[in-house]
Each structure stands twice: as structure tokens, then as C-alpha cells.
Motif scaffolding. Structure first.
Motif, PDB file in Angstrom:
ATOM      1  N   LEU A 140       0.851  -1.179   0.000  1.00 54.86           N
ATOM      2  CA  LEU A 140       0.000   0.000   0.000  1.00 54.86           C
ATOM      3  C   LEU A 140       0.888   1.230   0.000  1.00 54.86           C
ATOM      4  N   ALA A 141       0.704   2.083  -0.976  1.00 55.98           N
ATOM      5  CA  ALA A 141       1.473   3.327  -1.069  1.00 55.98           C
ATOM      6  C   ALA A 141       0.574   4.484  -0.668  1.00 55.98           C
ATOM      7  N   ILE A 142       1.032   5.278   0.269  1.00 50.69           N
ATOM      8  CA  ILE A 142       0.287   6.461   0.683  1.00 50.69           C
ATOM      9  C   ILE A 142       0.908   7.660  -0.011  1.00 50.69           C
ATOM     10  N   ARG A 143       0.108   8.353  -0.781  1.00 50.79           N
ATOM     11  CA  ARG A 143       0.580   9.468  -1.597  1.00 50.79           C
ATOM     12  C   ARG A 143      -0.091  10.778  -1.183  1.00 50.79           C
ATOM     13  N   GLU A 144      -0.423  10.889   0.083  1.00 44.80           N
ATOM     14  CA  GLU A 144      -1.045  12.105   0.589  1.00 44.80           C
ATOM     15  C   GLU A 144      -0.553  12.344   2.007  1.00 44.80           C
ATOM     16  N   ASP A 145      -0.886  13.494   2.548  1.00 43.16           N
ATOM     17  CA  ASP A 145      -0.508  13.797   3.923  1.00 43.16           C
ATOM     18  C   ASP A 145      -1.179  12.822   4.877  1.00 43.16           C
ATOM     19  N   MET A 146      -0.527  12.582   6.001  1.00 44.07           N
ATOM     20  CA  MET A 146      -1.115  11.764   7.072  1.00 44.07           C
ATOM     21  C   MET A 146      -1.293  12.681   8.277  1.00 44.07           C
ATOM     22  N   THR A 147      -2.383  13.444   8.220  1.00 45.06           N
ATOM     23  CA  THR A 147      -2.690  14.400   9.278  1.00 45.06           C
ATOM     24  C   THR A 147      -4.092  14.140   9.797  1.00 45.06           C
ATOM     25  N   ILE A 148      -4.479  14.911  10.772  1.00 41.51           N
ATOM     26  CA  ILE A 148      -5.794  14.748  11.379  1.00 41.51           C
ATOM     27  C   ILE A 148      -6.913  14.875  10.342  1.00 41.51           C
ATOM     28  N   TYR A 149      -6.668  15.611   9.276  1.00 38.31           N
ATOM     29  CA  TYR A 149      -7.696  15.835   8.259  1.00 38.31           C
ATOM     30  C   TYR A 149      -7.984  14.589   7.424  1.00 38.31           C
ATOM     31  N   GLN A 150      -7.023  13.692   7.312  1.00 39.11           N
ATOM     32  CA  GLN A 150      -7.195  12.460   6.538  1.00 39.11           C
ATOM     33  C   GLN A 150      -7.342  11.234   7.434  1.00 39.11           C
TER      34      GLN A 150
ATOM     35  N   LEU B 191      -4.802  -4.279   5.766  1.00 35.96           N
ATOM     36  CA  LEU B 191      -4.272  -5.307   6.660  1.00 35.96           C
ATOM     37  C   LEU B 191      -5.157  -6.544   6.662  1.00 35.96           C
ATOM     38  N   ALA B 192      -6.456  -6.345   6.636  1.00 39.29           N
ATOM     39  CA  ALA B 192      -7.386  -7.476   6.640  1.00 39.29           C
ATOM     40  C   ALA B 192      -7.243  -8.339   5.386  1.00 39.29           C
ATOM     41  N   ALA B 193      -6.759  -7.740   4.309  1.00 46.53           N
ATOM     42  CA  ALA B 193      -6.673  -8.442   3.029  1.00 46.53           C
ATOM     43  C   ALA B 193      -5.389  -9.251   2.849  1.00 46.53           C
ATOM     44  N   THR B 194      -4.457  -9.180   3.799  1.00 46.32           N
ATOM     45  CA  THR B 194      -3.170  -9.862   3.620  1.00 46.32           C
ATOM     46  C   THR B 194      -2.578 -10.269   4.964  1.00 46.32           C
ATOM     47  N   GLU B 195      -1.637 -11.176   4.907  1.00 48.15           N
ATOM     48  CA  GLU B 195      -0.886 -11.570   6.103  1.00 48.15           C
ATOM     49  C   GLU B 195       0.408 -10.774   6.234  1.00 48.15           C
ATOM     50  N   ASP B 196       0.839 -10.153   5.135  1.00 50.61           N
ATOM     51  CA  ASP B 196       2.131  -9.475   5.079  1.00 50.61           C
ATOM     52  C   ASP B 196       1.953  -8.164   4.318  1.00 50.61           C
ATOM     53  N   LEU B 197       1.824  -7.062   5.047  1.00 51.68           N
ATOM     54  CA  LEU B 197       1.555  -5.759   4.433  1.00 51.68           C
ATOM     55  C   LEU B 197       2.833  -4.937   4.340  1.00 51.68           C
ATOM     56  N   GLU B 198       3.106  -4.442   3.142  1.00 48.05           N
ATOM     57  CA  GLU B 198       4.210  -3.512   2.926  1.00 48.05           C
ATOM     58  C   GLU B 198       3.604  -2.128   2.752  1.00 48.05           C
ATOM     59  N   LEU B 199       4.117  -1.182   3.514  1.00 45.26           N
ATOM     60  CA  LEU B 199       3.590   0.177   3.498  1.00 45.26           C
ATOM     61  C   LEU B 199       4.651   1.126   2.955  1.00 45.26           C
ATOM     62  N   ASP B 200       4.341   1.783   1.867  1.00 39.45           N
ATOM     63  CA  ASP B 200       5.247   2.741   1.234  1.00 39.45           C
ATOM     64  C   ASP B 200       4.819   4.144   1.656  1.00 39.45           C
ATOM     65  N   LEU B 201       5.644   4.789   2.468  1.00 38.30           N
ATOM     66  CA  LEU B 201       5.334   6.129   2.970  1.00 38.30           C
ATOM     67  C   LEU B 201       6.169   7.207   2.281  1.00 38.30           C
ATOM     68  N   SER B 202       6.775   6.886   1.155  1.00 39.46           N
ATOM     69  CA  SER B 202       7.649   7.849   0.470  1.00 39.46           C
ATOM     70  C   SER B 202       6.884   9.045  -0.073  1.00 39.46           C
ATOM     71  N   GLY B 203       5.588   8.921  -0.290  1.00 39.56           N
ATOM     72  CA  GLY B 203       4.784  10.014  -0.841  1.00 39.56           C
ATOM     73  C   GLY B 203       4.090  10.866   0.194  1.00 39.56           C
ATOM     74  N   VAL B 204       4.362  10.631   1.468  1.00 38.17           N
ATOM     75  CA  VAL B 204       3.713  11.404   2.532  1.00 38.17           C
ATOM     76  C   VAL B 204       4.416  12.751   2.654  1.00 38.17           C
ATOM     77  N   GLY B 205       3.691  13.827   2.339  1.00 39.65           N
ATOM     78  CA  GLY B 205       4.271  15.158   2.406  1.00 39.65           C
ATOM     79  C   GLY B 205       4.335  15.706   3.812  1.00 39.65           C
ATOM     80  N   GLU B 206       3.293  15.458   4.581  1.00 41.64           N
ATOM     81  CA  GLU B 206       3.233  15.956   5.955  1.00 41.64           C
ATOM     82  C   GLU B 206       2.622  14.883   6.842  1.00 41.64           C
TER      83      GLU B 206
END
Length: 101
Positions: free
Chosen positions: A9-19, A31-46
Motif C-alpha cells: 500500500l502506497a500512501i501518496r497524501e498527507d497523514m494528518t488529522i484531516y485524513q 491489513l485485513a486483506a493480507t498476512e504481510d503488508l508492505e507500506l510505502d510512505l515515500s509520498g507522505v508530504g506531511e
């Protein structure tokens, strides 16, 4: 957010209270869809503490469910918040630190 593969899962937006509410639902669904989740946070601006709380919630759920979570890339704002809160070791993922100041 953008799912690039079944377990990444790649997150390409801010991770703030607004989202936070929408992201919480998406992270838990991923997480429910897999046993092994890879999280790409390279696109998180704030990222604020609400975004950090989401990641801590996800980590707790992973541990309770016996699944795996791997953060495969960190944006500078994610790196800064993890370092500021002394949480780098909590997630246990290697961080590549840029040589640029």
C-alpha cells in the motif's frame, strides 16, 4: 492511498488529522486483506501525531493478529517525526537517510 500490489500500500497524501478517519479505514482494510503488508510512505508530504497514531494502531493490530508489517520507504517528514518521537526502533524497518541536508 494507492494499492500497487496485493500486499503493498502506497500512501501518496498527507497523514494528518484531516485524513485520519479515511486512512484508518483504508489501512485496516489493507491489513485485513493480507498476512504481510508492505507500506510505502515515500509520498507522505506531511505527518502529524494523528498520522503517527494510525501507524501505531496498525502496528498493534499486526502484533495482535500475528501478521507482518514492513514500512519499505519513508518520506523526510515521516523520518523526522519518527526520530523526534524516538520511535524508529518501534517499527523496526531500515530507514535510508539521504545525504542531502
Amino acid at each position: 492511498m494507492n494499492a500497487t500490489t496485493a500486499n503493498r500500500l502506497a500512501i501518496r497524501e498527507d497523514m494528518t488529522i484531516y485524513q485520519a478517519q479515511a486512512q484508518k479505514e483504508q489501512l485496516l482494510a489493507a491489513l485485513a486483506a493480507t498476512e504481510d503488508l508492505e507500506l510505502d510512505l515515500s509520498g507522505v508530504g506531511e505527518m502529524d501525531t494523528a498520522g503517527l497514531q494510525l501507524l501505531l494502531l496498525l502496528k498493534r493490530e499486526v502484533l495482535q493478529q500475528g501478521k507482518q508489517l514492513k514500512i519499505i520507504s519513508h518520506s523526510p517528514s515521516v523520518q523526522h517525526l519518527f526520530d523526534f518521537c524516538n520511535l524508529v526502533g518501534v517499527f523496526g524497518d531500515p530507514m535510508l537517510i539521504s545525504a542531502k541536508p
